[in-house]
Design a protein around this motif. Structure first.
Motif, short mmCIF file in Angstrom:
data_model
loop_
_atom_site.label_atom_id
_atom_site.label_comp_id
_atom_site.label_asym_id
_atom_site.label_seq_id
_atom_site.Cartn_x
_atom_site.Cartn_y
_atom_site.Cartn_z
N ASP A 93 2.34 15.56 3.30
CA ASP A 93 2.57 15.24 1.79
C ASP A 93 2.31 13.66 1.89
N TYR A 94 3.36 13.16 2.51
CA TYR A 94 3.81 11.86 2.23
C TYR A 94 4.03 11.04 3.23
N GLY A 95 3.07 11.40 4.02
CA GLY A 95 3.53 10.59 5.78
C GLY A 95 4.46 10.41 6.65
N GLU A 96 4.33 10.48 7.46
CA GLU A 96 5.03 10.24 9.05
C GLU A 96 5.53 9.58 8.94
N CYS A 97 7.44 9.51 9.39
CA CYS A 97 8.35 8.68 8.64
C CYS A 97 9.77 9.14 9.21
N PRO A 98 11.18 8.28 9.57
CA PRO A 98 11.57 8.43 10.75
C PRO A 98 13.06 9.18 9.21
N TYR A 99 13.97 9.37 9.76
CA TYR A 99 14.67 9.85 8.28
C TYR A 99 16.28 10.06 8.95
N VAL A 100 16.65 10.46 7.58
CA VAL A 100 18.36 10.56 7.74
C VAL A 100 18.59 11.06 6.82
N ILE A 101 20.41 11.79 6.88
CA ILE A 101 19.98 12.95 5.44
C ILE A 101 21.97 12.21 5.00
N PHE A 102 21.72 12.51 3.79
CA PHE A 102 23.07 12.01 3.22
C PHE A 102 22.87 13.60 2.42
N GLY A 107 26.20 19.20 -0.62
CA GLY A 107 24.92 18.90 -0.39
C GLY A 107 25.20 18.36 0.83
N ALA A 108 27.13 18.12 2.03
CA ALA A 108 27.08 18.28 3.02
C ALA A 108 27.15 18.85 4.28
N ARG A 109 27.42 20.26 3.27
CA ARG A 109 27.19 21.12 4.32
C ARG A 109 25.62 22.13 4.54
N ILE A 110 24.80 21.56 3.42
CA ILE A 110 23.25 21.76 3.25
C ILE A 110 22.80 20.86 4.51
N ALA A 111 23.56 19.42 4.95
CA ALA A 111 22.77 18.93 5.84
C ALA A 111 22.99 19.08 7.21
N PHE A 112 24.35 19.43 7.25
CA PHE A 112 24.64 20.02 8.91
C PHE A 112 23.65 20.75 8.91
N GLU A 113 24.07 22.05 8.41
CA GLU A 113 23.37 23.51 8.51
C GLU A 113 22.06 23.25 8.50
N LEU A 114 21.39 21.81 8.07
CA LEU A 114 19.65 22.03 7.78
C LEU A 114 19.55 20.63 9.15
N THR A 115 20.03 20.81 9.66
CA THR A 115 19.88 20.03 11.68
C THR A 115 20.44 21.32 12.11
N ARG A 116 21.55 21.70 11.75
CA ARG A 116 21.16 22.54 12.99
C ARG A 116 19.91 23.62 13.14
N LYS A 117 19.60 23.68 12.11
CA LYS A 117 18.66 24.74 11.92
C LYS A 117 17.66 24.25 13.09
N LEU A 118 17.53 22.59 12.78
CA LEU A 118 16.20 22.01 13.18
C LEU A 118 16.06 21.79 14.35
#
Length: 263
Positions: A93-102, A107-118
């Motif tokens: 929907d927004y176009g391809e782009c590299p990303y980082v997560i904060f 929210g940090a727990r979410i960021a880490f668990e999402l990365t593990r899932k990915l």
């Protein structure tokens, strides 16, 4: 009582608050997750501070802002499944782009668990994780659990944490509306599974407040054991919610590290 329903979104706008729609000069996305009870709107000012080359996308968690009718999260699995769908919509929907997560605290727990899932699903990973004011998984909670306290004690703990403005704490009607959201987030945060986790293949930058009594620098240093990539711990003069009190210093740190990734 407000009816809460689950609906399958068909567009990224249902999940993401996007401050910058002029993506011509965007080189990197900064995906942001708020602390317990927080909303995506807190990250809107970041876009102006970080400029057009970094696109700020903030996640709209269930039960707040434009997702008031979405059912609150009962477990980590439900939240992560939703996040995987939402992440999958970004490039489409927004176009391809590299990303980082904060992410800050919950929210940090979410960021880490999402990365593990990915990583488990062999999907594209963030270039870097900024994990703010959040103990490493191996470190126990310093304070007693609060998600299951009675309302009076629960409100007292919320007030003591320091992240909720006084005018909100004093508004009893508003606090009754916010209480289920706060309890849901705090339950996931405090009952965060502590089983052994495989480190991710992503650089972790841990961000900590020197005077944080909830997640002090000592319990954040252990994040070095959860990455196969580089690790650094950056400390700011502040308490648990230094992302507000020391926002400028925090954004300069994030901006500098993002610029290195874009070079």
């Amino acid at each position: 009582m407000t009816l809460q329903i689950n609906t399958k979104a068909e567009h990224a706008d249902a999940y993401w608050l996007r401050a910058n729609t002029k993506t011509k000069n965007v080189k990197l996305r900064l995906i942001c997750f708020p602390y317990a009870g927080g909303g995506a709107r807190m990250f809107l000012p970041w876009q102006t501070e970080l400029g057009e080359s970094i696109e700020v996308l903030a996640y709209k968690l269930a039960g707040r802002e434009s997702r008031l009718r979405a059912a609150l999260y009962a477990d980590w699995s439900t939240l992560l499944d939703e996040l995987i769908d939402a992440i999958g919509m970004l490039d489409q929907d927004y176009g391809e782009c590299p990303y980082v997560i904060f992410g800050h605290s919950f929210g940090a727990r979410i960021a880490f668990e999402l990365t593990r899932k990915l990583e488990a699903l062999q999907k594209p990973l963030p270039l870097q994780l900024f994990l703010s004011a959040c103990r490493a998984p191996s470190e126990p909670c310093i304070l007693p659990y609060m998600y299951n306290l009675d309302s009076s004690a629960f409100y007292a703990r919320v007030a003591k944490m320091g992240g909720t403005p006084a005018h909100i704490l004093e508004d009893k009607r508003l606090m009754r509306m916010l209480e289920p959201i706060l309890r849901s987030d705090m339950a996931l945060s405090e009952l965060w599974p502590d089983s052994e986790r495989t480190p991710v293949n992503v650089k972790i930058t841990a961000l900590s407040g020197v005077h944080d009594k909830i997640d002090p620098p000592l319990v954040m240093q252990a994040w070095q054991n959860y990455t196969h990539n580089n690790f650094e711990l950056i400390c700011f003069e502040g308490e648990h919610f230094f992302l507000h009190s020391h926002q400028n210093q925090l954004l300069r740190q994030i901006e500098n590290e993002c610029k290195q990734l874009m070079e």
